[in-house]
Write an enzyme that holds these catalytic residues in place. Structure first.
Site, PDB file in Angstrom:
ATOM      1  N   CYS A  96       7.640  47.854  21.701  1.00 23.87           N
ATOM      2  CA  CYS A  96       6.885  47.678  23.006  1.00 23.87           C
ATOM      3  C   CYS A  96       6.584  46.433  23.065  1.00 23.87           C
ATOM      4  O   CYS A  96       5.892  45.804  22.062  1.00 23.87           O
ATOM      5  CB  CYS A  96       5.970  48.962  23.087  1.00 23.87           C
ATOM      6  N   GLY A 114       0.707  48.900  29.958  1.00 22.41           N
ATOM      7  CA  GLY A 114       1.134  47.586  30.578  1.00 22.41           C
ATOM      8  C   GLY A 114      -0.117  47.133  31.531  1.00 22.41           C
ATOM      9  O   GLY A 114      -0.178  45.920  31.820  1.00 22.41           O
ATOM     10  N   ASP A 127       6.392  53.190  20.514  1.00 20.44           N
ATOM     11  CA  ASP A 127       6.445  52.544  21.831  1.00 20.44           C
ATOM     12  C   ASP A 127       5.357  53.488  22.740  1.00 20.44           C
ATOM     13  O   ASP A 127       4.956  54.489  22.202  1.00 20.44           O
ATOM     14  CB  ASP A 127       7.814  52.563  22.638  1.00 20.44           C
ATOM     15  N   CYS A 148      10.626  44.355  28.707  1.00 17.18           N
ATOM     16  CA  CYS A 148       9.794  45.373  28.442  1.00 17.18           C
ATOM     17  C   CYS A 148      10.981  46.203  28.103  1.00 17.18           C
ATOM     18  O   CYS A 148      11.907  46.658  28.757  1.00 17.18           O
ATOM     19  CB  CYS A 148       9.056  46.055  29.677  1.00 17.18           C
TER      20      CYS A 148
HETATM   21  N1  DGL Z   1       7.913  49.813  26.727  1.00 14.17           N
HETATM   22  C1  DGL Z   1       6.514  48.641  26.755  1.00 14.17           C
HETATM   23  C2  DGL Z   1       7.072  47.245  26.752  1.00 14.17           C
HETATM   24  O1  DGL Z   1       7.896  46.906  26.135  1.00 14.17           O
HETATM   25  C3  DGL Z   1       5.493  48.924  28.002  1.00 14.17           C
HETATM   26  C4  DGL Z   1       5.359  50.021  29.152  1.00 14.17           C
HETATM   27  C5  DGL Z   1       3.975  50.298  29.322  1.00 14.17           C
HETATM   28  O2  DGL Z   1       3.575  49.710  30.393  1.00 14.17           O
HETATM   29  O3  DGL Z   1       3.588  51.210  28.560  1.00 14.17           O
HETATM   30  O4  DGL Z   1       6.447  46.513  27.211  1.00 14.17           O
END
Ligand code: DGL
Length: 256
Positions: A74, A44, A11, A182
């Site tokens: 992620c 993101g 992630d 997310c």
């Molecule tokens: N944990 C990530 C997801 O599931 C995104 C977080 C980020 O913006 O890095 O989309």
């Protein structure tokens, strides 16, 4: 005796730990290696090319560690990089997408709000998902929300202000469900629930991801023998402080 290879979880930071914890509970005999790229988070709000490059470099390191399967824990990195990674590596690769299909199939009455990063919503796979299952849905980009989790700020007045402003336009409407698109947002479930009218369902895809992982491992003869002793190794690009934070977040996620 052969050492069982680990299952890799990747992630941009701490969010994927919520998926890891679900997998550890379901597959206690497995060894896990988690890598969080907190030094380069957030993903993101970056371009797809940048996320693809960062994810590719991180996964290459995990492959050197000898992982037998990979979960891209992620949604953002999955959208940007899963296709290329599947072309490059033969191991099973499980990718995530917001659980809109699940929310749609269990839809009652009212709007489905999908929370995810801006880059997830730009992705072609998400656009396809939305055209099949988005009849009742609204996509809600949440730039900056993952940062609360990276700071371990799971309750705060600033977080309340963010969520209040996010949901305010929808309070007058009938809301059926909120999709946590997310992996970081799973750690904010309680705070999110407090800002929603009673009865609104909060949907995530973790159960499906774990089932998919189990199925792929079984199909490829990669399940660790039952009775084997599982373990977990946490790695972060964010230095020692982040690594300690990961341990706290994992303990928290295992209690959920
Ligand atoms: N944990 C990530 C997801 O599931 C995104 C977080 C980020 O913006 O890095 O989309």
């Amino acid at each position: 005796m052969r050492t069982e290879p680990a299952i890799g979880f990747f992630d941009s930071g701490l969010g994927g730990i919520s998926v890891l914890a679900a997998a550890m509970k379901a597959l206690p005999q497995e060894r896990f290696l988690y890598y969080g790229d907190s030094a380069n988070a957030p993903y993101g709000t970056k371009t797809a090319e940048e996320v693809c490059r960062l994810t590719g470099a991180a996964v290459q390191e995990m492959v050197k560690d000898g992982v037998k399967a990979l979960v891209i824990a992620c949604n953002t990195a999955s959208g940007a990089a899963a296709k290329g990674l599947r072309e490059r590596y033969a191991m099973p690769i499980i990718a995530l997408e917001p659980a809109l299909k699940l929310a749609h199939e269990t839809h009652g009455q009212g709007t489905i709000l999908v929370m995810a990063t801006p880059l997830t919503f730009e992705n072609e796979n998400y656009k396809r998902l939305f055209s099949s299952y988005g009849e009742h849905a609204v996509s809600l980009p949440c730039p900056g929300l993952m940062d609360f989790v990276e700071r371990e700020e799971l309750e705060s007045p600033a977080l309340d202000r963010y969520l209040e402003a996010l949901f305010e336009p929808f309070l007058a409407r009938d809301t059926d469900a909120v999709v946590l698109g997310c992996t970081h947002y799973l750690f904010l479930r309680d705070a999110i629930a407090r800002h929603l009218p009673e009865g609104v369902r909060i949907v995530d895809g973790n159960g499906g991801v774990v089932r998919q992982l189990q199925k792929k491992l079984a199909e490829n003869g990669l399940l660790a023998p039952s009775g084997a002793k599982g373990d977990i190794r946490l790695k972060s690009s964010g230095g020692r402080e982040k690594a300690e934070q990961m341990e706290r977040m994992l303990a928290r996620a295992l209690r959920l």
